[in-house]
Design a protein around this motif. Sequence first.
Motif, PDB file in Angstrom:
ATOM      1  N   MET A 117       0.872  -1.122   0.036  1.00  0.00           N
ATOM      2  CA  MET A 117      -0.191   0.172  -0.199  1.00  0.00           C
ATOM      3  C   MET A 117       1.020   1.833   0.248  1.00  0.00           C
ATOM      4  O   MET A 117       1.886   1.270   0.950  1.00  0.00           O
ATOM      5  CB  MET A 117      -1.414  -0.024   1.315  1.00  0.00           C
ATOM      6  N   ASN A 118       0.581   1.618  -0.565  1.00  0.00           N
ATOM      7  CA  ASN A 118       1.051   3.212  -1.283  1.00  0.00           C
ATOM      8  C   ASN A 118       1.346   4.621  -0.361  1.00  0.00           C
ATOM      9  O   ASN A 118       0.188   5.009  -1.335  1.00  0.00           O
ATOM     10  CB  ASN A 118       1.649   3.547  -2.537  1.00  0.00           C
ATOM     11  N   LEU A 119       1.270   4.947   0.959  1.00  0.00           N
ATOM     12  CA  LEU A 119       0.705   6.125   1.406  1.00  0.00           C
ATOM     13  C   LEU A 119       1.283   7.207   1.459  1.00  0.00           C
ATOM     14  O   LEU A 119       2.712   6.985   0.966  1.00  0.00           O
ATOM     15  CB  LEU A 119       0.291   5.549   2.912  1.00  0.00           C
ATOM     16  N   PRO A 120       0.857   8.387   1.567  1.00  0.00           N
ATOM     17  CA  PRO A 120       1.312   9.213   1.218  1.00  0.00           C
ATOM     18  C   PRO A 120       2.796   9.337   3.012  1.00  0.00           C
ATOM     19  O   PRO A 120       1.653   8.510   4.075  1.00  0.00           O
ATOM     20  CB  PRO A 120       0.266  10.730   2.287  1.00  0.00           C
ATOM     21  N   LYS A 121       3.839   9.859   2.778  1.00  0.00           N
ATOM     22  CA  LYS A 121       4.941   9.621   3.868  1.00  0.00           C
ATOM     23  C   LYS A 121       4.133   9.855   5.425  1.00  0.00           C
ATOM     24  O   LYS A 121       4.934   9.394   6.111  1.00  0.00           O
ATOM     25  CB  LYS A 121       5.754  10.772   3.705  1.00  0.00           C
ATOM     26  N   VAL A 122       3.810  10.856   5.742  1.00  0.00           N
ATOM     27  CA  VAL A 122       3.099  11.620   6.718  1.00  0.00           C
ATOM     28  C   VAL A 122       2.135  10.716   7.511  1.00  0.00           C
ATOM     29  O   VAL A 122       2.191   9.950   8.521  1.00  0.00           O
ATOM     30  CB  VAL A 122       2.895  13.527   6.880  1.00  0.00           C
ATOM     31  N   VAL A 123       2.000   9.775   6.512  1.00  0.00           N
ATOM     32  CA  VAL A 123       0.505   9.017   6.959  1.00  0.00           C
ATOM     33  C   VAL A 123       1.551   7.545   6.979  1.00  0.00           C
ATOM     34  O   VAL A 123       1.050   7.470   8.467  1.00  0.00           O
ATOM     35  CB  VAL A 123      -0.211   8.307   5.640  1.00  0.00           C
ATOM     36  N   SER A 124       2.351   7.471   6.212  1.00  0.00           N
ATOM     37  CA  SER A 124       3.163   6.190   7.234  1.00  0.00           C
ATOM     38  C   SER A 124       4.028   6.564   8.429  1.00  0.00           C
ATOM     39  O   SER A 124       3.754   5.279   9.093  1.00  0.00           O
ATOM     40  CB  SER A 124       4.403   5.905   5.786  1.00  0.00           C
ATOM     41  N   GLU A 125       4.578   7.584   8.026  1.00  0.00           N
ATOM     42  CA  GLU A 125       5.474   7.941   9.557  1.00  0.00           C
ATOM     43  C   GLU A 125       4.039   7.871  10.733  1.00  0.00           C
ATOM     44  O   GLU A 125       5.164   6.706  12.134  1.00  0.00           O
ATOM     45  CB  GLU A 125       5.815   9.393   8.958  1.00  0.00           C
ATOM     46  N   LEU A 126       2.825   8.203  11.343  1.00  0.00           N
ATOM     47  CA  LEU A 126       1.404   8.401  11.827  1.00  0.00           C
ATOM     48  C   LEU A 126       1.894   6.643  12.603  1.00  0.00           C
ATOM     49  O   LEU A 126       1.725   6.564  13.770  1.00  0.00           O
ATOM     50  CB  LEU A 126       0.718   8.769  11.373  1.00  0.00           C
ATOM     51  N   VAL A 127       1.428   6.105  10.745  1.00  0.00           N
ATOM     52  CA  VAL A 127       1.160   4.458  11.614  1.00  0.00           C
ATOM     53  C   VAL A 127       2.955   3.806  12.575  1.00  0.00           C
ATOM     54  O   VAL A 127       2.732   3.410  13.333  1.00  0.00           O
ATOM     55  CB  VAL A 127       1.537   3.476  10.024  1.00  0.00           C
ATOM     56  N   ARG A 128       4.018   4.612  11.190  1.00  0.00           N
ATOM     57  CA  ARG A 128       4.786   4.051  12.341  1.00  0.00           C
ATOM     58  C   ARG A 128       5.404   4.716  14.106  1.00  0.00           C
ATOM     59  O   ARG A 128       4.944   3.674  14.739  1.00  0.00           O
ATOM     60  CB  ARG A 128       6.244   4.473  11.428  1.00  0.00           C
ATOM     61  N   THR A 129       4.624   5.905  14.078  1.00  0.00           N
ATOM     62  CA  THR A 129       5.039   6.042  14.856  1.00  0.00           C
ATOM     63  C   THR A 129       4.449   5.920  15.541  1.00  0.00           C
ATOM     64  O   THR A 129       4.608   5.241  17.353  1.00  0.00           O
ATOM     65  CB  THR A 129       5.642   7.778  15.221  1.00  0.00           C
ATOM     66  N   GLN A 130       2.669   5.572  15.564  1.00  0.00           N
ATOM     67  CA  GLN A 130       2.143   4.538  16.501  1.00  0.00           C
ATOM     68  C   GLN A 130       2.658   3.432  16.932  1.00  0.00           C
ATOM     69  O   GLN A 130       2.509   3.140  18.311  1.00  0.00           O
ATOM     70  CB  GLN A 130       0.588   4.843  15.967  1.00  0.00           C
ATOM     71  N   ASN A 131       2.614   1.965  16.299  1.00  0.00           N
ATOM     72  CA  ASN A 131       3.175   0.861  16.148  1.00  0.00           C
ATOM     73  C   ASN A 131       4.506   0.786  17.252  1.00  0.00           C
ATOM     74  O   ASN A 131       4.639   0.145  17.964  1.00  0.00           O
ATOM     75  CB  ASN A 131       3.257   0.335  14.993  1.00  0.00           C
ATOM     76  N   ASN A 132       5.071   2.204  17.166  1.00  0.00           N
ATOM     77  CA  ASN A 132       6.042   2.235  18.497  1.00  0.00           C
ATOM     78  C   ASN A 132       6.160   2.938  19.523  1.00  0.00           C
ATOM     79  O   ASN A 132       6.786   3.467  20.504  1.00  0.00           O
ATOM     80  CB  ASN A 132       7.694   3.073  17.848  1.00  0.00           C
ATOM     81  N   PHE A 133       4.462   3.669  19.675  1.00  0.00           N
ATOM     82  CA  PHE A 133       4.420   4.195  21.068  1.00  0.00           C
ATOM     83  C   PHE A 133       5.108   5.443  21.202  1.00  0.00           C
ATOM     84  O   PHE A 133       5.462   5.417  22.356  1.00  0.00           O
ATOM     85  CB  PHE A 133       3.878   3.319  22.126  1.00  0.00           C
TER      86      PHE A 133
END
Length: 107
Positions: A1-17
């Motif tokens: 899934m090709n997400l906008p950069k900021v959305v990918s970052e949002l997911v990554r940071t959520q998953n890292n708490f």
Amino acid sequence: MNLPKVVSELVRTQNNFDSVAYANCFSETAVVYDEGKTHNGRKEIEHWIADANERYKATMQPVSFEEKGTEIILKAEASGKFDGSPIVLSYHLEIADELIQSLKITG
């Protein structure tokens, strides 16, 4: 899934708490609507997500992504310490200048 950069970052940071990095995905004047409450500005967003991370330990896995005009809708499976886990939530985002301006989370 090709997400906008900021959305990918949002997911990554959520998953890292990482509540600080999560809040930095938003503009200084961004607004978040979640669980019937409104959180205004990056500092309130940081406090909201830090509290949510502490209470729910929720991670998210993107399921689908679509753009509707100026709105982006990300559907993601959220798993954590809450009744009904896992659940698919919809993240309604508005993005400008590569930062999130608004986020509304719905079930």
